[in-house]
Enzyme design. Structure first.
Site, PDB file in Angstrom:
ATOM      1  N   GLU A  74       0.815  -1.213   0.000  1.00  0.00           N
ATOM      2  CA  GLU A  74       0.000   0.000   0.000  1.00  0.00           C
ATOM      3  C   GLU A  74       0.855   1.272   0.000  1.00  0.00           C
ATOM      4  O   GLU A  74       0.377   2.340   0.365  1.00  0.00           O
ATOM      5  CB  GLU A  74      -0.938  -0.020   1.205  1.00  0.00           C
ATOM      6  CG  GLU A  74      -1.859  -1.242   1.177  1.00  0.00           C
ATOM      7  CD  GLU A  74      -2.980  -1.187   2.189  1.00  0.00           C
ATOM      8  OE1 GLU A  74      -4.114  -0.942   1.789  1.00  0.00           O
ATOM      9  OE2 GLU A  74      -2.701  -1.387   3.378  1.00  0.00           O
ATOM     10  N   HIS A  93      -1.691   3.809   8.875  1.00  0.00           N
ATOM     11  CA  HIS A  93      -2.850   3.237   8.195  1.00  0.00           C
ATOM     12  C   HIS A  93      -3.222   1.960   8.928  1.00  0.00           C
ATOM     13  O   HIS A  93      -2.353   1.124   9.187  1.00  0.00           O
ATOM     14  CB  HIS A  93      -2.510   2.937   6.733  1.00  0.00           C
ATOM     15  CG  HIS A  93      -3.498   2.010   6.087  1.00  0.00           C
ATOM     16  ND1 HIS A  93      -4.838   2.281   6.037  1.00  0.00           N
ATOM     17  CD2 HIS A  93      -3.343   0.805   5.478  1.00  0.00           C
ATOM     18  CE1 HIS A  93      -5.462   1.283   5.424  1.00  0.00           C
ATOM     19  NE2 HIS A  93      -4.574   0.368   5.082  1.00  0.00           N
ATOM     20  N   HIS A  95      -6.356  -1.218   9.800  1.00  0.00           N
ATOM     21  CA  HIS A  95      -7.639  -1.885   9.549  1.00  0.00           C
ATOM     22  C   HIS A  95      -8.297  -2.106  10.913  1.00  0.00           C
ATOM     23  O   HIS A  95      -8.677  -3.221  11.253  1.00  0.00           O
ATOM     24  CB  HIS A  95      -7.425  -3.238   8.863  1.00  0.00           C
ATOM     25  CG  HIS A  95      -6.762  -3.150   7.525  1.00  0.00           C
ATOM     26  ND1 HIS A  95      -6.431  -4.260   6.782  1.00  0.00           N
ATOM     27  CD2 HIS A  95      -6.387  -2.087   6.775  1.00  0.00           C
ATOM     28  CE1 HIS A  95      -5.861  -3.886   5.641  1.00  0.00           C
ATOM     29  NE2 HIS A  95      -5.814  -2.564   5.620  1.00  0.00           N
ATOM     30  N   TYR A 114     -18.585  16.336  18.962  1.00  0.00           N
ATOM     31  CA  TYR A 114     -17.715  17.427  18.475  1.00  0.00           C
ATOM     32  C   TYR A 114     -16.304  16.952  18.139  1.00  0.00           C
ATOM     33  O   TYR A 114     -15.588  17.580  17.355  1.00  0.00           O
ATOM     34  CB  TYR A 114     -17.690  18.587  19.478  1.00  0.00           C
ATOM     35  CG  TYR A 114     -16.908  18.318  20.738  1.00  0.00           C
ATOM     36  CD1 TYR A 114     -17.527  17.849  21.893  1.00  0.00           C
ATOM     37  CD2 TYR A 114     -15.531  18.547  20.774  1.00  0.00           C
ATOM     38  CE1 TYR A 114     -16.809  17.595  23.041  1.00  0.00           C
ATOM     39  CE2 TYR A 114     -14.794  18.288  21.922  1.00  0.00           C
ATOM     40  CZ  TYR A 114     -15.441  17.812  23.054  1.00  0.00           C
ATOM     41  OH  TYR A 114     -14.707  17.563  24.184  1.00  0.00           O
ATOM     42  N   HIS A 156     -12.398  -0.945   3.976  1.00  0.00           N
ATOM     43  CA  HIS A 156     -10.963  -1.159   4.108  1.00  0.00           C
ATOM     44  C   HIS A 156     -10.444  -0.782   5.511  1.00  0.00           C
ATOM     45  O   HIS A 156      -9.948  -1.644   6.226  1.00  0.00           O
ATOM     46  CB  HIS A 156     -10.266  -0.341   3.008  1.00  0.00           C
ATOM     47  CG  HIS A 156      -8.802  -0.542   2.906  1.00  0.00           C
ATOM     48  ND1 HIS A 156      -8.115  -0.410   1.728  1.00  0.00           N
ATOM     49  CD2 HIS A 156      -7.868  -0.833   3.841  1.00  0.00           C
ATOM     50  CE1 HIS A 156      -6.831  -0.642   1.938  1.00  0.00           C
ATOM     51  NE2 HIS A 156      -6.662  -0.895   3.210  1.00  0.00           N
ATOM     52  N   TYR A 209      -6.198  25.639  20.691  1.00  0.00           N
ATOM     53  CA  TYR A 209      -5.715  24.673  21.680  1.00  0.00           C
ATOM     54  C   TYR A 209      -4.399  24.068  21.200  1.00  0.00           C
ATOM     55  O   TYR A 209      -3.439  23.940  21.943  1.00  0.00           O
ATOM     56  CB  TYR A 209      -6.797  23.611  21.846  1.00  0.00           C
ATOM     57  CG  TYR A 209      -6.456  22.481  22.762  1.00  0.00           C
ATOM     58  CD1 TYR A 209      -6.367  22.681  24.134  1.00  0.00           C
ATOM     59  CD2 TYR A 209      -6.266  21.192  22.264  1.00  0.00           C
ATOM     60  CE1 TYR A 209      -6.064  21.629  24.975  1.00  0.00           C
ATOM     61  CE2 TYR A 209      -5.964  20.136  23.106  1.00  0.00           C
ATOM     62  CZ  TYR A 209      -5.865  20.364  24.459  1.00  0.00           C
ATOM     63  OH  TYR A 209      -5.567  19.321  25.280  1.00  0.00           O
TER      64      TYR A 209
HETATM   65 ZN   LIG Z   1      -4.911  -1.469   4.136  1.00  0.00          ZN
END
Ligand SMILES: [Zn+2]
Length: 212
Positions: A74, A93, A95, A114, A156, A209
């Site tokens: 990826e 990244h 899953h 929020y 995904h 902030y």
């Molecule tokens: Zn992935």
């Protein structure tokens, strides 16, 4: 140093249940032999046994030395994010279970709380589906990340970036938490959504902030 950071957070992916075994990937901006690029977790290796030599350097042009190992399948969306987002210094990244569950609905997460503002806007976008590892998916992710530092990816998972790995990782954990809350909220009916006006105030407060 940067390679060991990638390993540390890749292991954390497993230990915090953000992603099990080999799924998900981590990268950080880096330079090698004067070339700009990033270090990324390799393809098909268990994170528990990663060594610095397993971490792969990919240039911003998408070049890597095949003899030194294969980057995560990826790597393309990491490359495109680093090329297009100057403030992205590290990417996580995952899953993760709740984010992935919500991503199968292929919809943005509205301002039911929020805290959706942590991703940078009044909602958390969901990138359109495309096969993993493709340039098309990478494009879809970039559109979902417009004015945002995190998004879901249809059917995904999720992706988050930040000024360092710690921040990117924390954001990914926050996205997972929000998704967990959202799943529970929709189980008991349709949640009331905060107004655009209110979300503007929240976004303003969050910026101050962060600066403070
Ligand atoms: Zn992935």
């Amino acid at each position: 140093m940067k390679k060991s950071q990638v390993i540390k957070f890749a292991k954390k992916l497993n230990s915090t249940n953000l992603s099990a075994l080999r799924s998900g990937n981590i990268s950080v901006r880096a330079k090698e032999k004067g070339l700009k690029g990033f270090y990324i977790t390799p393809s098909g290796k268990r994170y528990s046994s990663l060594k610095p030599k397993d971490i792969v350097f990919v240039s911003l042009k998408g070049k890597f030395d095949k003899k030194k190992g294969k980057p995560s399948s990826e790597w393309r969306f990491h490359q495109d994010i680093y090329v297009n987002k100057k403030d992205a210094k590290a990417i996580v990244h995952a899953h993760s279970t709740c984010a992935t569950a919500v991503s199968t609905h292929q919809k943005s997460i509205p301002a039911f709380h929020y805290m959706v503002a942590v991703a940078g806007g009044e909602d958390i976008k969901c990138a359109k589906y495309s096969t993993f590892g493709t340039r098309k998916l990478s494009k879809n992710i970039l559109s979902a990340l417009k004015n945002r530092s995190a998004c879901l990816i249809s059917n995904h998972g999720q992706i988050a970036f930040g000024e360092n790995l710690e921040k990117a990782f924390e954001l990914a954990q926050e996205i997972e938490n929000i998704c967990h809350q959202y799943i529970n909220a929709i189980r008991i009916g349709i949640p009331k959504i905060l107004s655009k006006k209110e979300m503007k105030i929240v976004l303003g407060k969050m910026k101050n902030y962060k600066r403070g």
